[in-house]
Design a protein around this motif. Sequence first.
Motif, PDB file in Angstrom:
ATOM      1  N   LEU A  93       0.834  -1.199   0.000  1.00 58.42           N
ATOM      2  CA  LEU A  93       0.000   0.000   0.000  1.00 58.42           C
ATOM      3  C   LEU A  93       0.875   1.257   0.000  1.00 58.42           C
ATOM      4  O   LEU A  93       0.588   2.225  -0.708  1.00 58.42           O
ATOM      5  N   ASN A  94       1.961   1.224   0.755  1.00 62.79           N
ATOM      6  CA  ASN A  94       2.897   2.348   0.753  1.00 62.79           C
ATOM      7  C   ASN A  94       3.483   2.564  -0.641  1.00 62.79           C
ATOM      8  O   ASN A  94       3.601   3.710  -1.100  1.00 62.79           O
ATOM      9  N   ASP A  95       3.804   1.475  -1.324  1.00 67.15           N
ATOM     10  CA  ASP A  95       4.344   1.579  -2.684  1.00 67.15           C
ATOM     11  C   ASP A  95       3.327   2.232  -3.625  1.00 67.15           C
ATOM     12  O   ASP A  95       3.684   3.058  -4.464  1.00 67.15           O
ATOM     13  N   GLU A  96       2.050   1.866  -3.470  1.00 65.62           N
ATOM     14  CA  GLU A  96       1.001   2.463  -4.307  1.00 65.62           C
ATOM     15  C   GLU A  96       0.844   3.958  -4.019  1.00 65.62           C
ATOM     16  O   GLU A  96       0.667   4.762  -4.937  1.00 65.62           O
ATOM     17  N   ILE A  97       0.925   4.328  -2.744  1.00 68.63           N
ATOM     18  CA  ILE A  97       0.824   5.744  -2.370  1.00 68.63           C
ATOM     19  C   ILE A  97       2.006   6.517  -2.948  1.00 68.63           C
ATOM     20  O   ILE A  97       1.839   7.608  -3.497  1.00 68.63           O
ATOM     21  N   GLU A  98       3.198   5.959  -2.845  1.00 66.75           N
ATOM     22  CA  GLU A  98       4.383   6.635  -3.384  1.00 66.75           C
ATOM     23  C   GLU A  98       4.309   6.768  -4.905  1.00 66.75           C
ATOM     24  O   GLU A  98       4.701   7.794  -5.456  1.00 66.75           O
ATOM     25  N   ALA A  99       3.798   5.756  -5.587  1.00 69.25           N
ATOM     26  CA  ALA A  99       3.638   5.845  -7.041  1.00 69.25           C
ATOM     27  C   ALA A  99       2.635   6.945  -7.383  1.00 69.25           C
ATOM     28  O   ALA A  99       2.851   7.737  -8.307  1.00 69.25           O
ATOM     29  N   MET A 101       1.878   9.634  -5.535  1.00 68.83           N
ATOM     30  CA  MET A 101       2.433  10.962  -5.247  1.00 68.83           C
ATOM     31  C   MET A 101       3.434  11.380  -6.319  1.00 68.83           C
ATOM     32  O   MET A 101       3.470  12.546  -6.705  1.00 68.83           O
ATOM     33  N   LYS A 102       4.205  10.446  -6.839  1.00 67.64           N
ATOM     34  CA  LYS A 102       5.160  10.775  -7.906  1.00 67.64           C
ATOM     35  C   LYS A 102       4.420  11.129  -9.191  1.00 67.64           C
ATOM     36  O   LYS A 102       4.766  12.081  -9.876  1.00 67.64           O
ATOM     37  N   GLU A 104       1.406  12.329  -9.482  1.00 72.37           N
ATOM     38  CA  GLU A 104       0.684  13.591  -9.327  1.00 72.37           C
ATOM     39  C   GLU A 104       1.602  14.768  -8.985  1.00 72.37           C
ATOM     40  O   GLU A 104       1.162  15.918  -9.006  1.00 72.37           O
ATOM     41  N   GLY A 105       2.865  14.473  -8.628  1.00 73.75           N
ATOM     42  CA  GLY A 105       3.801  15.541  -8.280  1.00 73.75           C
ATOM     43  C   GLY A 105       3.444  16.229  -6.966  1.00 73.75           C
ATOM     44  O   GLY A 105       3.556  17.453  -6.842  1.00 73.75           O
ATOM     45  N   ILE A 106       2.987  15.447  -5.988  1.00 73.09           N
ATOM     46  CA  ILE A 106       2.584  16.006  -4.699  1.00 73.09           C
ATOM     47  C   ILE A 106       3.316  15.290  -3.569  1.00 73.09           C
ATOM     48  O   ILE A 106       3.914  14.234  -3.772  1.00 73.09           O
ATOM     49  N   SER A 107       3.252  15.867  -2.378  1.00 71.12           N
ATOM     50  CA  SER A 107       3.897  15.261  -1.218  1.00 71.12           C
ATOM     51  C   SER A 107       3.118  14.026  -0.765  1.00 71.12           C
ATOM     52  O   SER A 107       1.952  13.835  -1.132  1.00 71.12           O
ATOM     53  N   LYS A 108       3.764  13.223   0.054  1.00 74.01           N
ATOM     54  CA  LYS A 108       3.095  12.029   0.583  1.00 74.01           C
ATOM     55  C   LYS A 108       1.896  12.443   1.442  1.00 74.01           C
ATOM     56  O   LYS A 108       0.832  11.839   1.366  1.00 74.01           O
ATOM     57  N   ASN A 109       2.059  13.483   2.245  1.00 73.47           N
ATOM     58  CA  ASN A 109       0.960  13.958   3.084  1.00 73.47           C
ATOM     59  C   ASN A 109      -0.231  14.375   2.216  1.00 73.47           C
ATOM     60  O   ASN A 109      -1.377  14.020   2.498  1.00 73.47           O
ATOM     61  N   GLN A 110       0.030  15.136   1.147  1.00 73.56           N
ATOM     62  CA  GLN A 110      -1.046  15.560   0.252  1.00 73.56           C
ATOM     63  C   GLN A 110      -1.684  14.352  -0.430  1.00 73.56           C
ATOM     64  O   GLN A 110      -2.903  14.306  -0.596  1.00 73.56           O
TER      65      GLN A 110
END
Length: 133
Positions: A93-99, A101-102, A104-110
């Motif tokens: 799930l973390n990998d999906e969130i990081e993909a 954010m990259k 969309e060009g946004i921070s992990k928090n966003q």
Amino acid sequence: MMKAVDDYMDLNYKLSVIPKKDFDGTEYFVAMYEELKGLEGVGDTKIEAIEDLDIAKEIWFQTMLENEDEIPMPRNYEEQKPVKMTYRIPVSLNDEIEAYMKREGISKNQAINLLVSKSLYEEHSLHEEQTIK
């Protein structure tokens, strides 16, 4: 006192998404924040309208800060301060969130805020549809 765009992006403004019809009858959606007059996002779906609004909101905050203009705060701000959470999630799930954010060009928090907001909004909409039936 807040000085950075991210500080404002994390605030909880009241969101509204309204269905509209184009001149040819095509339905689209307009998203807006009650406290940020004149700022709107448009999309073919509710989620697209919210995503468009979030992009516009970030640019708007940057412009307001550069011009040293006053940025309205959300209503009941004291009750809506961001909460810091520690939460364990699976690596996948973390990998999906990081993909996301990259992409969309946004921070992990966003990214997390946007994904959770979208999910809660969809859940709320689904619940409303079931209640109406």
